[in-house]
Scaffold this motif. Structure first.
Motif, mmCIF file in Angstrom:
data_model
loop_
_atom_site.group_PDB
_atom_site.id
_atom_site.type_symbol
_atom_site.label_atom_id
_atom_site.label_comp_id
_atom_site.label_asym_id
_atom_site.label_seq_id
_atom_site.Cartn_x
_atom_site.Cartn_y
_atom_site.Cartn_z
ATOM 1 N N UNK A 1 0.838 -1.199 0.000
ATOM 2 C CA UNK A 1 0.000 0.000 0.000
ATOM 3 C C UNK A 1 0.872 1.247 0.000
ATOM 4 N N UNK A 2 1.997 1.165 0.702
ATOM 5 C CA UNK A 2 2.904 2.308 0.758
ATOM 6 C C UNK A 2 3.365 2.691 -0.642
ATOM 7 N N UNK A 3 3.768 1.725 -1.436
ATOM 8 C CA UNK A 3 4.291 2.025 -2.761
ATOM 9 C C UNK A 3 3.191 2.547 -3.684
ATOM 10 N N UNK A 4 1.988 1.987 -3.588
ATOM 11 C CA UNK A 4 0.870 2.518 -4.367
ATOM 12 C C UNK A 4 0.621 3.982 -4.001
ATOM 13 N N UNK B 1 -0.839 -3.534 -12.968
ATOM 14 C CA UNK B 1 -1.961 -3.572 -13.910
ATOM 15 C C UNK B 1 -2.995 -2.505 -13.576
ATOM 16 N N UNK B 2 -3.359 -2.383 -12.305
ATOM 17 C CA UNK B 2 -4.343 -1.372 -11.898
ATOM 18 C C UNK B 2 -3.844 0.035 -12.221
ATOM 19 N N UNK B 3 -2.568 0.305 -11.966
ATOM 20 C CA UNK B 3 -2.012 1.624 -12.289
ATOM 21 C C UNK B 3 -1.972 1.851 -13.793
ATOM 22 N N UNK B 4 -1.571 0.852 -14.551
ATOM 23 C CA UNK B 4 -1.486 0.994 -16.013
ATOM 24 C C UNK B 4 -2.853 1.196 -16.650
ATOM 25 N N UNK B 5 -3.879 0.655 -16.022
ATOM 26 C CA UNK B 5 -5.237 0.761 -16.568
ATOM 27 C C UNK B 5 -6.019 1.938 -15.988
ATOM 28 N N UNK B 6 -5.378 2.746 -15.156
ATOM 29 C CA UNK B 6 -6.067 3.857 -14.479
ATOM 30 C C UNK B 6 -7.320 3.341 -13.756
ATOM 31 N N UNK C 1 -9.928 -0.845 -8.617
ATOM 32 C CA UNK C 1 -8.949 -1.883 -8.256
ATOM 33 C C UNK C 1 -7.896 -1.328 -7.306
ATOM 34 N N UNK C 2 -7.466 -0.095 -7.527
ATOM 35 C CA UNK C 2 -6.481 0.512 -6.629
ATOM 36 C C UNK C 2 -7.032 0.608 -5.209
ATOM 37 N N UNK C 3 -8.286 1.040 -5.089
ATOM 38 C CA UNK C 3 -8.915 1.118 -3.772
ATOM 39 C C UNK C 3 -9.005 -0.268 -3.134
ATOM 40 N N UNK C 4 -9.397 -1.257 -3.931
ATOM 41 C CA UNK C 4 -9.505 -2.623 -3.411
ATOM 42 C C UNK C 4 -8.150 -3.166 -2.967
ATOM 43 N N UNK D 1 4.836 5.215 -17.956
ATOM 44 C CA UNK D 1 5.084 5.996 -16.740
ATOM 45 C C UNK D 1 5.241 5.083 -15.533
ATOM 46 N N UNK D 2 4.392 4.076 -15.426
ATOM 47 C CA UNK D 2 4.492 3.144 -14.301
ATOM 48 C C UNK D 2 5.830 2.410 -14.345
ATOM 49 N N UNK D 3 6.229 1.940 -15.514
ATOM 50 C CA UNK D 3 7.516 1.236 -15.639
ATOM 51 C C UNK D 3 8.678 2.154 -15.279
#
Length: 119
Positions: A3-6, A62-67, A71-74, A30-32
């Motif tokens: 969670x910290x890194x997200x 995947x969640x970050x790449x797909x905006x 999923x990010x919240x989950x 950007x994520x990479x």
């Protein structure tokens, strides 16, 4: 899962207008780049110190790449960090409060207890 890194990704990208645009236009790139160059930098450290052990999971990437803010919240990303970044990226494409309402609507299916967002 980190969670910290997200949250660190959301926080650092949201505070740099150039990174916001870069993430909007090329999320995967950007994520990479961010994971390779920025993820292990010590936050608010100007001496170039870095750690070496942190990395996103495939699910987080995947969640970050797909905006995918749902999923990010989950995954435990803080919703305020996600919302402020996504407003910066997508509000301009919508009418007044239209994006914020769509953001909330996409999360309607979630019920208590929510994922732990404690930092």
């Amino acid at each position: 899962m980190s969670k910290y890194l997200l949250d660190k990704f959301l926080f650092t990208v949201d505070r740099d207008p150039e990174l916001v645009e870069r993430y909007r236009e090329d999320a995967a790139g950007t994520v990479s780049w961010w994971e390779e160059e920025m993820a292990n930098r010590i936050l608010n450290c100007t001496t170039g110190e870095k750690s070496t052990w942190q990395q996103l999971t495939d699910e987080e990437r995947t969640a970050l790449r797909e905006h995918n803010h749902v999923a990010l919240f989950e995954l435990g990303a803080h919703p305020f960090l996600t919302l402020t970044l996504f407003i910066a990226m997508f509000e301009r494409d919508h009418g007044p409060l239209e994006y914020q309402q769509a953001y909330g609507k996409a999360m309607e299916h979630l019920t208590l207890p929510y994922p732990d967002i404690a930092t």
